[in-house]
Scaffold this active site. Sequence first.
Site, PDB file in Angstrom:
ATOM      1  N   HIS A 199      46.587  24.720  32.953  1.00  0.00           N
ATOM      2  CA  HIS A 199      45.375  25.244  32.308  1.00  0.00           C
ATOM      3  C   HIS A 199      44.340  25.769  33.306  1.00  0.00           C
ATOM      4  O   HIS A 199      43.930  26.920  33.218  1.00  0.00           O
ATOM      5  CB  HIS A 199      44.723  24.180  31.408  1.00  0.00           C
ATOM      6  CG  HIS A 199      43.331  24.547  31.012  1.00  0.00           C
ATOM      7  ND1 HIS A 199      43.055  25.291  29.887  1.00  0.00           N
ATOM      8  CD2 HIS A 199      42.133  24.323  31.624  1.00  0.00           C
ATOM      9  CE1 HIS A 199      41.742  25.495  29.827  1.00  0.00           C
ATOM     10  NE2 HIS A 199      41.155  24.921  30.850  1.00  0.00           N
ATOM     11  N   GLY A 218      40.605  25.644  21.900  1.00  0.00           N
ATOM     12  CA  GLY A 218      39.209  25.262  22.135  1.00  0.00           C
ATOM     13  C   GLY A 218      38.279  26.017  21.201  1.00  0.00           C
ATOM     14  O   GLY A 218      37.368  25.429  20.600  1.00  0.00           O
ATOM     15  N   HIS A 248      11.290  18.181  11.992  1.00  0.00           N
ATOM     16  CA  HIS A 248      11.084  19.620  11.824  1.00  0.00           C
ATOM     17  C   HIS A 248       9.993  20.179  12.739  1.00  0.00           C
ATOM     18  O   HIS A 248       9.745  21.370  12.730  1.00  0.00           O
ATOM     19  CB  HIS A 248      10.722  19.936  10.366  1.00  0.00           C
ATOM     20  CG  HIS A 248      11.907  19.912   9.455  1.00  0.00           C
ATOM     21  ND1 HIS A 248      12.784  18.847   9.396  1.00  0.00           N
ATOM     22  CD2 HIS A 248      12.381  20.838   8.571  1.00  0.00           C
ATOM     23  CE1 HIS A 248      13.730  19.117   8.519  1.00  0.00           C
ATOM     24  NE2 HIS A 248      13.517  20.310   8.007  1.00  0.00           N
ATOM     25  N   GLU A 283      22.909  28.543  12.110  1.00  0.00           N
ATOM     26  CA  GLU A 283      22.038  29.104  13.145  1.00  0.00           C
ATOM     27  C   GLU A 283      22.832  29.605  14.354  1.00  0.00           C
ATOM     28  O   GLU A 283      22.557  30.675  14.915  1.00  0.00           O
ATOM     29  CB  GLU A 283      21.012  28.054  13.605  1.00  0.00           C
ATOM     30  CG  GLU A 283      20.036  27.601  12.525  1.00  0.00           C
ATOM     31  CD  GLU A 283      20.629  26.557  11.575  1.00  0.00           C
ATOM     32  OE1 GLU A 283      21.729  26.043  11.856  1.00  0.00           O
ATOM     33  OE2 GLU A 283      19.987  26.262  10.547  1.00  0.00           O
ATOM     34  N   HIS A 332      38.256  31.611  29.680  1.00  0.00           N
ATOM     35  CA  HIS A 332      38.882  31.090  30.908  1.00  0.00           C
ATOM     36  C   HIS A 332      40.142  31.877  31.251  1.00  0.00           C
ATOM     37  O   HIS A 332      40.587  31.859  32.392  1.00  0.00           O
ATOM     38  CB  HIS A 332      39.185  29.587  30.782  1.00  0.00           C
ATOM     39  CG  HIS A 332      40.071  29.228  29.633  1.00  0.00           C
ATOM     40  ND1 HIS A 332      39.601  29.068  28.351  1.00  0.00           N
ATOM     41  CD2 HIS A 332      41.405  28.995  29.557  1.00  0.00           C
ATOM     42  CE1 HIS A 332      40.616  28.748  27.540  1.00  0.00           C
ATOM     43  NE2 HIS A 332      41.717  28.706  28.247  1.00  0.00           N
ATOM     44  N   GLY A 382      33.511  32.447  27.615  1.00  0.00           N
ATOM     45  CA  GLY A 382      33.726  31.259  28.429  1.00  0.00           C
ATOM     46  C   GLY A 382      33.235  30.043  27.643  1.00  0.00           C
ATOM     47  O   GLY A 382      33.958  29.068  27.493  1.00  0.00           O
ATOM     48  N   PRO A 383      31.999  30.130  27.111  1.00  0.00           N
ATOM     49  CA  PRO A 383      31.562  29.111  26.157  1.00  0.00           C
ATOM     50  C   PRO A 383      32.403  29.270  24.873  1.00  0.00           C
ATOM     51  O   PRO A 383      32.244  30.231  24.127  1.00  0.00           O
ATOM     52  CB  PRO A 383      30.089  29.450  25.924  1.00  0.00           C
ATOM     53  CG  PRO A 383      29.686  30.276  27.125  1.00  0.00           C
ATOM     54  CD  PRO A 383      30.934  31.064  27.454  1.00  0.00           C
ATOM     55  N   LEU A 384      33.330  28.365  24.671  1.00  0.00           N
ATOM     56  CA  LEU A 384      34.392  28.582  23.689  1.00  0.00           C
ATOM     57  C   LEU A 384      33.858  28.746  22.268  1.00  0.00           C
ATOM     58  O   LEU A 384      32.896  28.109  21.868  1.00  0.00           O
ATOM     59  CB  LEU A 384      35.392  27.428  23.745  1.00  0.00           C
ATOM     60  CG  LEU A 384      36.114  27.310  25.096  1.00  0.00           C
ATOM     61  CD1 LEU A 384      36.920  26.018  25.179  1.00  0.00           C
ATOM     62  CD2 LEU A 384      37.016  28.513  25.343  1.00  0.00           C
ATOM     63  N   HIS A 412       7.421  28.125  11.913  1.00  0.00           N
ATOM     64  CA  HIS A 412       7.125  26.687  11.814  1.00  0.00           C
ATOM     65  C   HIS A 412       7.117  26.109  13.229  1.00  0.00           C
ATOM     66  O   HIS A 412       7.910  25.250  13.590  1.00  0.00           O
ATOM     67  CB  HIS A 412       8.136  25.987  10.892  1.00  0.00           C
ATOM     68  CG  HIS A 412       8.062  26.484   9.476  1.00  0.00           C
ATOM     69  ND1 HIS A 412       8.268  27.793   9.137  1.00  0.00           N
ATOM     70  CD2 HIS A 412       7.784  25.847   8.313  1.00  0.00           C
ATOM     71  CE1 HIS A 412       8.122  27.944   7.823  1.00  0.00           C
ATOM     72  NE2 HIS A 412       7.828  26.777   7.300  1.00  0.00           N
ATOM     73  N   HIS A 469      42.360  29.848  36.045  1.00  0.00           N
ATOM     74  CA  HIS A 469      43.156  29.386  34.900  1.00  0.00           C
ATOM     75  C   HIS A 469      44.381  30.261  34.703  1.00  0.00           C
ATOM     76  O   HIS A 469      44.311  31.284  34.008  1.00  0.00           O
ATOM     77  CB  HIS A 469      42.294  29.426  33.639  1.00  0.00           C
ATOM     78  CG  HIS A 469      41.051  28.606  33.728  1.00  0.00           C
ATOM     79  ND1 HIS A 469      39.926  29.029  34.412  1.00  0.00           N
ATOM     80  CD2 HIS A 469      40.753  27.386  33.226  1.00  0.00           C
ATOM     81  CE1 HIS A 469      38.986  28.103  34.322  1.00  0.00           C
ATOM     82  NE2 HIS A 469      39.455  27.091  33.608  1.00  0.00           N
TER      83      HIS A 469
END
Length: 697
Positions: free
Chosen positions: A291, A186, A504, A442, A96, A144-146, A492, A56
Amino acid sequence: MRFDRSETSVEVVIPIMNAPPQPQPATIVSRLTRRTLANAIRALSMDAVQKANSGHPGAPMGLADIAEVLWNDFLKHNPANPAWSDRDRFVLSNGHASMLLYSLLHLSGYDVSIDDLKNFRQLHSRTPGHPEYGCAPGVETTTGPLGQGLANAVGMALAEKNLAARFNRPGHAIVDHFTYVFLGDGCMMEGVSHEASSLAGRWRLGKLIALYDDNGISIDGDVGGWFDDDTPKRFEAYGWHVIPNVDGHDAEAVRAAIFKARAERERPTLICCKTVIGFGAPNKQGKESTHGSPLGAEEVAAARQALGWSYAPFEIPADVYAGWDARTKGAEAERAWNERFDAYRKKHPDLAGEFERRMRGELPTEWPAAMRDCISAAVAKADAVATRKASLLALNVIGPLLPEVIGGSADLAESNSTIWKGAKAITEADAGGNYIHYGVREFGMTAIMNGLALHGGFIPYGGTFLVFSDYARNAVRLAALMKRRSILVYTHDSIGLGEDGPTHQPVEQLASLRLMPNMVVWRPCDVVETAVAWKQAIERTDGPTSLVLTRQNVAPQTRDARTVANIARGAYVLAEAAGGAPEAIIIATGSEVALAVEAQKLLAGKGRRVRVVSMPSAEVFAAQDGAYREAVLPAAIRKRVAVEAGVSDYWRKYVGLDGRVVGVDRFGESAPGGALMKEFGLTGAHVAAVVEGIFSK
Ligand SMILES: Cc1ncc(C[n+]2csc(CCOP(=O)(O)OP(=O)(O)O)c2C)c(N)n1
Ligand SMILES: [Mg+2]
């Protein structure tokens, strides 16, 4: 063309320390143009991507001017010691743009060589496609996971603020650093940016500074069609200090903005930088084509021309290296800090020792004995208790002992039993607590926990219902990938939770967590196993642990001392067959262990010799030596039944072709937990019948 705008020669004055009120030693490092220094990043990035024929180039070229200003004028770091505790943290959330980070590390003097850059994206290189924690020095987190890098940065900034509140003393600011994060469109679009930024505003993380690469482009093209938020207003609404409309190619404008951001100590700052993706590539800049693909030899040559960069690929002239070299000032900054820390140690020896212990991630010397007592107390306590409550009993021992343990829950503190007796909430007014109300977030929680763990000085734990672990899934995965000690408290844990119904009731989550490499899952069956699970989770230094806990009460099991010791091996013979060598084995976890023991009794009445193996942690058991595993699960005993209130497939490898699994292979139902356990065949009688079925096959 915007790229010839700031060709002014400037003297780069470097303030070495962060805190504005203190006198600042200054160094003049370079008379080169800032643009030339930035162009070194552009050249290295486009050349490395070209050589790898993948990567990139656009974002590194667009962010080069901003990075040059931040790293050369502001960032407090020592390339020779990337572990220095009071360094500023730099997070590249738009991972990236990895070549930007690798170029910065190389140019400023980290142990990242030009050959490392030439090996970009190659097998076993230190410069993988996206920055990976542990691959190269100076990479603070895997991105990397935006969006998650931003959340990690929030965790790091919270870590700094919390440690400062706990350890700094008047005249002794030994914890005093900034957290900088680069992020792109992103990251902004990802929901986790909302969760984390909302909390950062609430916590008033004044030393968090985010620089937004507002280039108007993402992979599909001009973002206008899918991302038209008023980002400055959005962040103002979170309680951030926002500096809008900064020309990201005007070094002076960027510099002024960062100065302003650092002066704001109450609110986190977002600097919105207008940039041109692929800046410098004359025919492609501003376009999505820059990109994620090499520019191509022709465009690389054209960019060299346009940028006035006449050097060969991977050639950096000596004066440019000199302009970037951060080693001297970095060593000086750390030396000055060491001096301050020595003064602190003289005045506050206990605090200094405790700070160092925490930053090393070591447990205190009292730990082993305290946990021995905790487990003995659990053995003595023969009550039927939900394992989530058993978890709280363990936390009540661990909490006072380990101030580095920093808890929380995503708005389920009572349900998850995460608030121990001495837990103190972190609030706007008091950052020094040890408990975080994450709200219903979460994913944000789990990514912030990663930031806390990465910063150092903390062992984070965070709770939610097991079924919502999916909301946080990718941050859990990154904890495993980064080998961080993060403790996920998931309560749970089955249809046994009852009336809340199938939305749930987790069915596939337990097996799915076990599928994740480097994740250790514990699903304890009673108070004793729960105490052992917590001990193991705290002592594990190379990855996260999921503690999977019941809502409903579970009966205590009886064990002798040797059996108690074997819990830590992940699986063990809980109840041996009476009257001779076992003919069959029932393997069970958590709330189903009691059913297995009941089935064993029923079968004994029919003359069947059945062993019950409790397997709270399949991963820990799998790591035991072969002799131990064979002793617990002898290969010759092929009549095996596994019992767990979750999908059955996971257990096939333990029961083999001759075995059976009593599990739950469909979504649950809304009804009282006891009724559901019967409905789904999770009873001692049914388990016994399934074992009988194997005998009569
Ligand atoms: C969670 C996640 N989803 C999708 C991707 C794939 N991806 C990588 S970059 C990108 C576009 C990012 O746009 P932007 O942040 O504006 O980067 P720029 O093109 O400006 O460099 C996408 C969708 C990813 N890395 N992470
Ligand atoms: Mg973009």
